[in-house]
Design a protein around this motif. Structure first.
Motif, PDB file in Angstrom:
ATOM      1  N   ARG A  25       0.837  -1.201   0.000  1.00  0.00           N
ATOM      2  CA  ARG A  25       0.000   0.000   0.000  1.00  0.00           C
ATOM      3  C   ARG A  25       0.876   1.258   0.000  1.00  0.00           C
ATOM      4  NH1 ARG A  25      -5.479   2.163  -0.011  1.00  0.00           N
ATOM      5  NH2 ARG A  25      -5.176   4.280   0.723  1.00  0.00           N
ATOM      6  N   ARG A  26       1.927   1.234   0.816  1.00  0.00           N
ATOM      7  CA  ARG A  26       2.818   2.392   0.895  1.00  0.00           C
ATOM      8  C   ARG A  26       3.540   2.634  -0.426  1.00  0.00           C
ATOM      9  NH1 ARG A  26       5.280   1.283   6.995  1.00  0.00           N
ATOM     10  NH2 ARG A  26       3.547   2.288   8.129  1.00  0.00           N
ATOM     11  N   GLY A  27       3.752   1.573  -1.202  1.00  0.00           N
ATOM     12  CA  GLY A  27       4.347   1.747  -2.530  1.00  0.00           C
ATOM     13  C   GLY A  27       3.462   2.585  -3.435  1.00  0.00           C
ATOM     14  N   HIS A  28       2.141   2.311  -3.403  1.00  0.00           N
ATOM     15  CA  HIS A  28       1.189   3.135  -4.163  1.00  0.00           C
ATOM     16  C   HIS A  28       1.188   4.576  -3.646  1.00  0.00           C
ATOM     17  CE1 HIS A  28      -0.548  -0.269  -6.315  1.00  0.00           C
ATOM     18  NE2 HIS A  28      -0.753  -0.912  -5.177  1.00  0.00           N
ATOM     19  N   GLU A  29       1.154   4.700  -2.314  1.00  0.00           N
ATOM     20  CA  GLU A  29       1.070   6.031  -1.708  1.00  0.00           C
ATOM     21  C   GLU A  29       2.303   6.870  -2.007  1.00  0.00           C
ATOM     22  OE1 GLU A  29       0.443   5.115   2.382  1.00  0.00           O
ATOM     23  OE2 GLU A  29      -1.738   4.877   2.156  1.00  0.00           O
ATOM     24  N   GLN A  30       3.470   6.230  -2.093  1.00  0.00           N
ATOM     25  CA  GLN A  30       4.697   6.947  -2.390  1.00  0.00           C
ATOM     26  C   GLN A  30       4.637   7.567  -3.782  1.00  0.00           C
ATOM     27  OE1 GLN A  30       7.142   7.936  -0.660  1.00  0.00           O
ATOM     28  NE2 GLN A  30       8.579   8.614  -2.251  1.00  0.00           N
ATOM     29  N   LEU A  31       4.085   6.848  -4.755  1.00  0.00           N
ATOM     30  CA  LEU A  31       3.943   7.394  -6.110  1.00  0.00           C
ATOM     31  C   LEU A  31       3.032   8.612  -6.112  1.00  0.00           C
ATOM     32  CD1 LEU A  31       3.562   4.053  -8.137  1.00  0.00           C
ATOM     33  CD2 LEU A  31       5.561   5.557  -8.082  1.00  0.00           C
ATOM     34  N   VAL A  32       1.921   8.527  -5.369  1.00  0.00           N
ATOM     35  CA  VAL A  32       0.989   9.657  -5.278  1.00  0.00           C
ATOM     36  C   VAL A  32       1.658  10.836  -4.581  1.00  0.00           C
ATOM     37  CG1 VAL A  32      -1.202  10.450  -4.320  1.00  0.00           C
ATOM     38  CG2 VAL A  32      -1.038   8.150  -5.306  1.00  0.00           C
ATOM     39  N   ARG A  33       2.426  10.554  -3.529  1.00  0.00           N
ATOM     40  CA  ARG A  33       3.094  11.611  -2.776  1.00  0.00           C
ATOM     41  C   ARG A  33       4.063  12.389  -3.668  1.00  0.00           C
ATOM     42  NH1 ARG A  33       5.307   8.628   0.771  1.00  0.00           N
ATOM     43  NH2 ARG A  33       3.481   8.602   2.153  1.00  0.00           N
ATOM     44  N   VAL A  34       4.830  11.680  -4.464  1.00  0.00           N
ATOM     45  CA  VAL A  34       5.785  12.339  -5.368  1.00  0.00           C
ATOM     46  C   VAL A  34       5.043  13.188  -6.394  1.00  0.00           C
ATOM     47  CG1 VAL A  34       7.514  11.932  -7.155  1.00  0.00           C
ATOM     48  CG2 VAL A  34       7.566  10.589  -5.054  1.00  0.00           C
ATOM     49  N   LEU A  35       3.935  12.664  -6.900  1.00  0.00           N
ATOM     50  CA  LEU A  35       3.143  13.420  -7.873  1.00  0.00           C
ATOM     51  C   LEU A  35       2.644  14.725  -7.268  1.00  0.00           C
ATOM     52  CD1 LEU A  35       1.593  13.643 -10.595  1.00  0.00           C
ATOM     53  CD2 LEU A  35      -0.280  12.395  -9.506  1.00  0.00           C
ATOM     54  N   LEU A  36       2.127  14.679  -6.046  1.00  0.00           N
ATOM     55  CA  LEU A  36       1.598  15.877  -5.400  1.00  0.00           C
ATOM     56  C   LEU A  36       2.722  16.856  -5.044  1.00  0.00           C
ATOM     57  CD1 LEU A  36      -1.070  14.238  -3.062  1.00  0.00           C
ATOM     58  CD2 LEU A  36      -1.490  15.499  -5.178  1.00  0.00           C
ATOM     59  N   GLN A  37       3.884  16.337  -4.665  1.00  0.00           N
ATOM     60  CA  GLN A  37       5.004  17.199  -4.291  1.00  0.00           C
ATOM     61  C   GLN A  37       5.599  17.902  -5.505  1.00  0.00           C
ATOM     62  OE1 GLN A  37       7.622  14.447  -2.309  1.00  0.00           O
ATOM     63  NE2 GLN A  37       6.828  14.914  -0.258  1.00  0.00           N
ATOM     64  N   GLN A  38       5.799  17.163  -6.587  1.00  0.00           N
ATOM     65  CA  GLN A  38       6.517  17.708  -7.747  1.00  0.00           C
ATOM     66  C   GLN A  38       5.597  18.277  -8.817  1.00  0.00           C
ATOM     67  OE1 GLN A  38       9.093  14.569  -9.156  1.00  0.00           O
ATOM     68  NE2 GLN A  38      10.367  14.591  -7.319  1.00  0.00           N
ATOM     69  N   GLY A  39       4.403  17.723  -8.921  1.00  0.00           N
ATOM     70  CA  GLY A  39       3.480  18.191  -9.955  1.00  0.00           C
ATOM     71  C   GLY A  39       3.953  17.896 -11.362  1.00  0.00           C
ATOM     72  N   LYS A  40       4.767  16.861 -11.522  1.00  0.00           N
ATOM     73  CA  LYS A  40       5.322  16.525 -12.832  1.00  0.00           C
ATOM     74  C   LYS A  40       4.867  15.137 -13.273  1.00  0.00           C
ATOM     75  CE  LYS A  40       9.550  19.282 -12.377  1.00  0.00           C
ATOM     76  NZ  LYS A  40      11.041  19.242 -12.419  1.00  0.00           N
ATOM     77  N   CYS A  41       4.946  14.901 -14.573  1.00  0.00           N
ATOM     78  CA  CYS A  41       4.645  13.580 -15.106  1.00  0.00           C
ATOM     79  C   CYS A  41       5.671  12.592 -14.564  1.00  0.00           C
ATOM     80  CB  CYS A  41       4.701  13.609 -16.634  1.00  0.00           C
ATOM     81  SG  CYS A  41       4.172  12.081 -17.435  1.00  0.00           S
ATOM     82  N   PRO A  42       5.247  11.479 -13.953  1.00  0.00           N
ATOM     83  CA  PRO A  42       6.223  10.517 -13.420  1.00  0.00           C
ATOM     84  C   PRO A  42       7.109   9.969 -14.522  1.00  0.00           C
ATOM     85  CG  PRO A  42       4.027   9.551 -13.489  1.00  0.00           C
ATOM     86  CD  PRO A  42       3.867  11.004 -13.791  1.00  0.00           C
ATOM     87  N   GLU A  43       8.361   9.697 -14.201  1.00  0.00           N
ATOM     88  CA  GLU A  43       9.287   9.179 -15.202  1.00  0.00           C
ATOM     89  C   GLU A  43       8.800   7.843 -15.758  1.00  0.00           C
ATOM     90  OE1 GLU A  43      12.151  10.462 -16.625  1.00  0.00           O
ATOM     91  OE2 GLU A  43      11.385  12.299 -15.710  1.00  0.00           O
ATOM     92  N   GLU A  44       8.411   6.944 -14.862  1.00  0.00           N
ATOM     93  CA  GLU A  44       7.896   5.644 -15.278  1.00  0.00           C
ATOM     94  C   GLU A  44       6.387   5.606 -15.069  1.00  0.00           C
ATOM     95  OE1 GLU A  44       9.716   3.510 -16.819  1.00  0.00           O
ATOM     96  OE2 GLU A  44      11.605   4.600 -16.462  1.00  0.00           O
ATOM     97  N   GLY A  45       5.696   4.930 -15.976  1.00  0.00           N
ATOM     98  CA  GLY A  45       4.245   4.857 -15.890  1.00  0.00           C
ATOM     99  C   GLY A  45       3.761   4.073 -14.678  1.00  0.00           C
ATOM    100  N   TRP A  46       2.571   4.424 -14.209  1.00  0.00           N
ATOM    101  CA  TRP A  46       1.950   3.727 -13.090  1.00  0.00           C
ATOM    102  C   TRP A  46       1.179   2.512 -13.601  1.00  0.00           C
ATOM    103  CZ3 TRP A  46      -0.831   7.909  -9.598  1.00  0.00           C
ATOM    104  CH2 TRP A  46       0.139   8.803  -9.101  1.00  0.00           C
ATOM    105  N   SER A  47       0.974   1.556 -12.695  1.00  0.00           N
ATOM    106  CA  SER A  47       0.083   0.445 -13.025  1.00  0.00           C
ATOM    107  C   SER A  47      -1.357   0.942 -12.981  1.00  0.00           C
ATOM    108  CB  SER A  47       0.266  -0.696 -12.014  1.00  0.00           C
ATOM    109  OG  SER A  47      -0.194  -0.280 -10.726  1.00  0.00           O
TER     110      SER A  47
END
Length: 498
Positions: A25-47
């Motif tokens: 669960r924390r793995g999913h949350e970490q991706l969301v956290r980075v998105l909210l912090q940086q506001g950028k398109c993630p380097e690698e796509g999400w599942s």
């Protein structure tokens, strides 16, 4: 599930298993956290599971999904069909408020957050695709034509005395009608022929500005992406002219985001001169359903002014579609698609050139157009003028979509203005031609099938000359099945159009 709920779960399931689930669960949350912090398109796509988890988290923040909500207003996010609710991930309130499409809705925090994140991610994509100095953008739920109209209507308040829009000609009705819908008179600048290419007539642009007066122009309306043999406008030179005469400059960049050359032109134009806003389509650049566009620019206050010009709330569907797409692809996935498109452009050019040579035609030399190609149909025209238009119908019935056959001498009246040589971007192009484009998402198989079917159509049409002789007394045996079938299809297509 929060940390407390996971702790309670340990009373029911083995601690080691629960902790493993918590880490996942924390793995999913970490991706969301980075998105909210940086506001950028993630380097690698999400599942897809991460994307859906994120969207569901946003949805529960909207009042229509509150467990104890009691709505007594006229707009409470009520949906009659569960299928419709699921299609929109229960994000029903849309984006913006009555006075500003970018404003936050008090009872739709999730949808408002979706809107802000989407605009931020798209801004990041605009930058890494080539327009590095762009300062602001927003997704608007209208296609390119109406989005251009919104830009023109915003400029009206800045230049209330303006009457004209200066427009280097491009034969697409939506571009022309976007100016008329805003209430302005287009001043059409005919392109000049340089080799095979149709290019911006800068001398005529400056002459018209001097003739009609710079203060009477709302803006210059230029174009990047277009059908060959027209090529992108000379943006740098136009931007310099706009800065010199203090005339706003709006760029139609409809499907130019997928081309590093088009994006570089915009960046350079803004660097050396003036570009106020540029508009690009969502469906053409991101492979999402039709209905959205991005309005972007280099002056944040002007882009905000455009967003406030939009009347009422707006659909969140285009924003949702493009956000899902970019989160799924990631920056690397999108860049890979752009690289593949560019590579296949070269492959398409080689295949079209070889095909043209086999049939006595040639690939038109249009090096300044990075997306579209054109093949002459001069020899086909000598067989029969009707054969040129017939080729278009034959390709369509053989499921070759997107190819454009441009005959000579077509006249088209659009809202009272008559264009000669319509579809060719000039009054009299030297030859008829066929267009094909290497756009994002195209595959090598698409090109192979297109060339194969186009080859068969051209061979079939080249055999129709004997058919014409048979009508004047030659033996009926000269007419074979390969000749009759295209004739039948052409007659049938005309009957349907009637």
């Amino acid at each position: 599930m929060n940390s407390q709920n996971f702790s309670l779960s340990e009373k029911l399931v083995s601690c080691s298993y629960v902790r493993q689930g918590l880490q996942a669960r924390r793995g999913h949350e970490q991706l969301v956290r980075v998105l909210l912090q940086q506001g950028k398109c993630p380097e690698e796509g999400w599942s897809e599971s991460t994307v859906e988890l994120f969207l569901n988290e946003l949805a529960v923040m909207d009042s229509n999904n509150f467990l104890g909500n009691c709505g007594v207003g006229e707009r409470e996010g009520r949906v009659a069909s569960g299928l419709v609710a699921r299609r929109h991930y229960r994000l029903i309130h849309g984006i913006g408020r009555s006075g500003d499409i970018a404003a936050v809705q008090p009872k739709a925090a999730g949808s408002s957050l979706l809107n802000k994140i989407t605009n931020s991610v798209v801004l990041d994509v605009l930058r890494f695709t080539g327009v590095r100095s762009v300062s602001s953008c927003f997704v608007v739920p209208m296609a390119t034509g109406m989005s251009l109209t919104l830009c023109f209507l915003t400029l009206r308040h800045r230049r209330p005395g303006a009457r004209y829009i200066l427009w280097p000609r491009i034969d697409q009705k939506s571009c022309f009608k976007s100016m008329l819908t805003a209430g302005f008179e287009p001043v059409v600048i005919e392109n000049v022929l340089e080799g095979d290419e149709l290019r911006t007539n800068l001398e005529e642009v400056e002459r018209k500005i001097e003739e009609l007066g710079a203060e009477n122009f709302l803006c210059v309306h230029s174009t990047t992406s277009c059908f060959a043999p027209r090529v992108p406008d000379r943006l740098e030179e136009l931007a310099v002219l706009c800065a010199k005469h203090d005339i706003p400059h709006i760029v139609n960049n409809a499907y130019g985001m997928q081309s590093s050359k088009c994006m570089h032109l915009i960046q350079q134009g803004a660097r050396v001169g003036r570009i106020d806003a540029f508009v690009q389509s969502l469906d053409k650049n991101f492979m999402v359903p039709v209905g959205g566009a991005i309005i972007a620019g280099f002056d944040e206050s002007f882009i905000t002014e455009i967003s406030k010009m939009y009347p009422g709330r707006a659909s969140a569907s285009p924003s949702l579609d493009v956000l899902i797409t970019l989160l799924t692809l990631g920056a690397n996935g999108y860049k890979k698609l752009l690289a593949e498109r560019k590579e296949l452009y070269g492959h398409l050019a080689q295949e079209l050139s070889a095909l043209a040579e086999r049939h006595g035609e040639r690939l038109l030399h249009t090096p300044h157009n990075p997306i579209s190609l054109a093949m002459s149909l001069t020899r086909l025209q000598t067989h029969s003028a009707a054969a040129v238009t017939q080729l278009g119908s034959m390709l369509f019935t053989r499921q070759v979509s997107g190819a454009r056959v441009v005959p000579l001498g077509v006249e088209q009246t659009v809202s009272g203005h008559t264009f000669r040589g319509f579809m060719s971007h000039t009054d009299a192009y030297p030859c008829p031609y066929l267009n094909a484009a290497s756009a994002i998402g195209i595959t090598r198989d698409d090109i192979t099938l297109c060339i194969k079917r186009l080859d068969k159509c051209l061979k079939s049409l080249s055999k129709e000359a004997p058919a014409e002789k048979s009508e004047s007394g030659s033996p009926a045996e000269d007419v074979d099945d390969q000749t009759v079938l295209p004739l039948f299809i052409n007659v049938f297509s005309r009957c349907v159009s009637l």
